[in-house]
Motif scaffolding. Structure first.
Motif, PDB file in Angstrom:
ATOM      1  N   ALA A 255      37.464  59.386  64.735  1.00 22.38           N
ATOM      2  CA  ALA A 255      36.220  60.443  65.425  1.00 22.38           C
ATOM      3  C   ALA A 255      36.721  61.765  64.626  1.00 22.38           C
ATOM      4  O   ALA A 255      36.972  62.149  64.000  1.00 22.38           O
ATOM      5  CB  ALA A 255      37.448  61.452  66.940  1.00 22.38           C
ATOM      6  N   LEU A 256      34.646  62.691  64.667  1.00 22.09           N
ATOM      7  CA  LEU A 256      34.554  63.639  63.727  1.00 22.09           C
ATOM      8  C   LEU A 256      34.711  64.633  65.088  1.00 22.09           C
ATOM      9  O   LEU A 256      35.304  64.523  66.669  1.00 22.09           O
ATOM     10  CB  LEU A 256      33.090  63.600  63.891  1.00 22.09           C
ATOM     11  CG  LEU A 256      32.638  62.589  63.374  1.00 22.09           C
ATOM     12  CD1 LEU A 256      30.939  62.704  63.030  1.00 22.09           C
ATOM     13  CD2 LEU A 256      33.443  62.340  61.338  1.00 22.09           C
ATOM     14  N   PRO A 257      35.182  66.051  64.291  1.00 19.57           N
ATOM     15  CA  PRO A 257      35.632  67.292  65.357  1.00 19.57           C
ATOM     16  C   PRO A 257      34.672  67.877  66.064  1.00 19.57           C
ATOM     17  O   PRO A 257      32.801  67.241  65.610  1.00 19.57           O
ATOM     18  CB  PRO A 257      36.362  68.876  63.921  1.00 19.57           C
ATOM     19  CG  PRO A 257      35.134  67.917  62.675  1.00 19.57           C
ATOM     20  CD  PRO A 257      35.342  66.003  62.933  1.00 19.57           C
ATOM     21  N   ALA A 258      34.946  68.613  66.854  1.00 20.11           N
ATOM     22  CA  ALA A 258      34.055  69.021  67.909  1.00 20.11           C
ATOM     23  C   ALA A 258      33.340  70.398  67.566  1.00 20.11           C
ATOM     24  O   ALA A 258      34.064  71.111  66.435  1.00 20.11           O
ATOM     25  CB  ALA A 258      34.443  69.435  69.221  1.00 20.11           C
ATOM     26  N   ILE A 293      24.962  62.719  69.241  1.00 22.95           N
ATOM     27  CA  ILE A 293      25.664  63.771  69.446  1.00 22.95           C
ATOM     28  C   ILE A 293      25.335  63.734  70.783  1.00 22.95           C
ATOM     29  O   ILE A 293      24.349  63.866  71.255  1.00 22.95           O
ATOM     30  CB  ILE A 293      24.582  64.765  68.818  1.00 22.95           C
ATOM     31  CG1 ILE A 293      24.752  64.625  67.185  1.00 22.95           C
ATOM     32  CG2 ILE A 293      25.113  66.677  69.167  1.00 22.95           C
ATOM     33  CD1 ILE A 293      24.002  66.106  66.531  1.00 22.95           C
ATOM     34  N   ARG A 294      26.528  64.262  71.529  1.00 24.69           N
ATOM     35  CA  ARG A 294      26.271  64.363  72.959  1.00 24.69           C
ATOM     36  C   ARG A 294      26.743  66.058  72.836  1.00 24.69           C
ATOM     37  O   ARG A 294      28.084  66.317  72.832  1.00 24.69           O
ATOM     38  CB  ARG A 294      27.470  63.327  73.347  1.00 24.69           C
ATOM     39  CG  ARG A 294      28.766  64.148  74.581  1.00 24.69           C
ATOM     40  CD  ARG A 294      28.963  62.393  75.329  1.00 24.69           C
ATOM     41  NE  ARG A 294      30.062  61.816  74.445  1.00 24.69           N
ATOM     42  CZ  ARG A 294      30.816  60.586  73.967  1.00 24.69           C
ATOM     43  NH1 ARG A 294      30.417  60.100  74.882  1.00 24.69           N
ATOM     44  NH2 ARG A 294      31.647  60.853  73.035  1.00 24.69           N
ATOM     45  N   THR A 411      29.580  67.339  70.333  1.00 25.25           N
ATOM     46  CA  THR A 411      30.901  65.971  69.565  1.00 25.25           C
ATOM     47  C   THR A 411      29.722  65.027  68.443  1.00 25.25           C
ATOM     48  O   THR A 411      29.133  64.255  69.906  1.00 25.25           O
ATOM     49  CB  THR A 411      31.513  65.302  69.898  1.00 25.25           C
ATOM     50  OG1 THR A 411      32.478  66.701  70.965  1.00 25.25           O
ATOM     51  CG2 THR A 411      32.108  64.585  69.896  1.00 25.25           C
ATOM     52  N   PRO A 412      30.224  64.546  68.055  1.00 25.25           N
ATOM     53  CA  PRO A 412      29.436  64.081  66.512  1.00 25.25           C
ATOM     54  C   PRO A 412      29.831  63.450  66.831  1.00 25.25           C
ATOM     55  O   PRO A 412      30.922  63.131  66.503  1.00 25.25           O
ATOM     56  CB  PRO A 412      29.073  64.707  65.287  1.00 25.25           C
ATOM     57  CG  PRO A 412      29.941  65.547  65.332  1.00 25.25           C
ATOM     58  CD  PRO A 412      30.051  66.434  66.605  1.00 25.25           C
ATOM     59  N   GLU A 413      29.352  61.753  66.672  1.00 27.61           N
ATOM     60  CA  GLU A 413      30.147  60.682  66.681  1.00 27.61           C
ATOM     61  C   GLU A 413      29.494  59.579  65.424  1.00 27.61           C
ATOM     62  O   GLU A 413      28.593  59.666  65.789  1.00 27.61           O
ATOM     63  CB  GLU A 413      30.224  59.839  67.542  1.00 27.61           C
ATOM     64  CG  GLU A 413      30.889  60.871  69.002  1.00 27.61           C
ATOM     65  CD  GLU A 413      31.905  59.706  70.111  1.00 27.61           C
ATOM     66  OE1 GLU A 413      31.725  58.629  69.939  1.00 27.61           O
ATOM     67  OE2 GLU A 413      32.002  60.130  71.410  1.00 27.61           O
ATOM     68  N   LEU A 414      29.620  58.461  64.619  1.00 32.31           N
ATOM     69  CA  LEU A 414      29.316  57.712  64.060  1.00 32.31           C
ATOM     70  C   LEU A 414      28.990  56.751  64.681  1.00 32.31           C
ATOM     71  O   LEU A 414      30.150  55.922  65.240  1.00 32.31           O
ATOM     72  CB  LEU A 414      30.277  58.039  62.335  1.00 32.31           C
ATOM     73  CG  LEU A 414      30.537  59.016  61.399  1.00 32.31           C
ATOM     74  CD1 LEU A 414      32.290  58.880  60.657  1.00 32.31           C
ATOM     75  CD2 LEU A 414      29.437  59.110  61.253  1.00 32.31           C
TER      76      LEU A 414
END
Length: 442
Positions: A255-258, A293-294, A411-414
């Motif tokens: 996961a990526l950081p918020a 991006i959420r 939060t970006p998610e790949l």
């Protein structure tokens, strides 16, 4: 006595060999092959002592009828030179081997074999779609791509030391059983391929291990899976390694950081600049990746959202709601400050009036629509920042919103570019992905 062969030189010119594995010959997947039968009267092992062995122009054709469709492979132009061959010791003082495989794939090896020895090998441009008959039963299909493998093997007694690198070029892998791949690696197969491919379309996987000779085959598959998992994590961690908050939080998590925002605000705060620079670097280095991006809201956003709603009501002519701690003039002061200053109203009021306004805001319910709007605005603001300030291509960034009580920000998610979701559809990336939306969340 054992049959014996001793020769200074043995040459074979253009030998041809065909091996056929019939469907009935293949052992069941759950059953090990039967052990070889032995008896006390079995003939002793033959003995061979060759000063030099040469093979030129050899061909080996393998037909595997145990898969559907049948798999056919041909090795041709096989050339082998070996010196000081000893059997049954299985030792070779020095050897060189070269051959061509399917679609002009090449294989070369050289070295020495025995109780101790070293072997260097290289396999180049092996077409992977050729092996689809073996991939189909387990739910995979290779649309395109080739494999190259180069490395060294050191032998010392029963110890084997392997140092090699596998390169997959232009791999396009499809699967109908991605859950098993995700269970083993931690991410969907499309995302894994996107993470690992460099800008030239190659995936490089170092495969290094030490094992006893009898354990090499048993350890190889778990080792490759572990290498693949670490490579996927490392592909993200490399540009993000200096950032706090970067997952993986576990062995199979990614996961990526918020990206934080101030309470009630849509724009990402300045503290996120380093994270956004690292994310843009990752996308630049991995052209098959995109992000969804959420936007998210939390309880910290309720007060500024309640103040926005109150200001809108007062500007529309509605009276200030009943406030026990405020008299007539206090109500007028608070109402005027909210109309004139909005979110800055508490800073313009005396302490007593500001405390009364805080109590009023704490008692107000925040409409779900307001949370949804802020979440969507945060996703949009982060997308615009990545596109406008960091040069990320617009088609590589999509937005989705949710308004759960999680955190203030986005939060970006790949995701893999080939599977970027449609509006609002966000694939799970990590094992602890946020819960599905409720009635209050889109």
């Amino acid at each position: 006595a054992a049959p014996a062969l001793e020769a200074a030189t043995l040459r074979l010119d253009q030998p041809q060999l065909r091996l056929t594995l019939a469907a009935s010959d293949a052992p069941a997947a759950s059953e090990p092959p039967p052990p070889a039968e032995t008896s006390a009267s079995a003939a002793p092992d033959p003995v061979a002592r060759l000063g030099r062995f040469e093979l030129r122009g050899g061909t080996v054709e393998v037909i595997d009828q145990s898969v559907e469709p049948f798999a056919r492979s041909t090795l041709e132009a096989i050339a082998l030179t070996a010196k000081r061959v000893r059997w049954p010791e299985r030792s070779v003082g020095r050897f060189e081997l070269a051959s061509r495989g399917p679609s002009a794939a090449s294989f070369e090896a050289r070295g020495a074999l025995g109780a101790a020895g070293e072997v260097a090998w290289s396999l180049a441009a092996l077409p992977l779609p050729h092996f689809n008959p073996y991939a189909k039963p387990v739910g995979y299909r290779v649309a395109k791509g080739s494999a190259s493998l180069a490395g060294d093997v050191a032998l010392a007694g029963e110890q084997v030391d392997v140092d090699s690198e596998l390169v997959l070029d232009q791999l396009d892998l499809e699967t109908h059983r991605g859950d098993e791949f995700e269970d083993a690696i931690g991410v969907p197969v499309g995302l894994a391929v996107g993470l690992l491919k460099d800008p030239s379309g190659r995936i490089r996987l170092p495969i290094r291990f030490e094992a006893d000779r009898d354990e090499v085959r048993a350890q190889l598959l778990p080792l490759v899976l572990a290498t693949l998992r670490h490579a996927v994590v490392g592909a993200v961690a490399l540009p993000l390694k200096a950032l706090r908050g970067l997952a993986p939080g576990g062995d199979d998590e990614l996961a990526l950081p918020a990206v934080a925002s101030a309470p009630g605000e849509a724009a990402p705060d300045a503290a996120s600049d380093e994270a956004l620079a690292a994310l843009s670097q990752l996308l630049a280095e991995r052209p098959l990746l995109g992000v969804v991006i959420r936007g998210e809201t939390s309880a910290e956003d309720d007060r500024p959202l309640a103040l926005d709603a109150l200001a809108e009501e007062l500007r529309a002519g509605a009276p200030l709601p009943p406030t026990p701690d405020l008299g007539f003039f206090g109500r007028r002061r608070v109402a005027a400050a909210v109309v004139a200053s909005g979110r800055q109203a508490p800073e313009t009021l005396e302490a007593e009036d500001a405390a009364a306004l805080d109590a009023l805001l704490a008692s107000r319910e925040v409409a779900p629509e307001a949370r949804r709007a802020l979440a969507a605005a945060r996703a949009t603001a982060l997308r615009e920042t990545l596109v406008d300030e960091y040069g990320v291509a617009p088609e590589r960034v999509q937005t989705a919103s949710r308004a759960g009580a999680e955190r203030s920000g986005a939060t970006p998610e790949l995701v893999a570019m080939g599977s970027l979701p449609g509006d609002g559809e966000l694939p799970a990336v990590s094992a602890d992905a946020p819960a599905p939306a409720t009635d209050d969340t889109p």
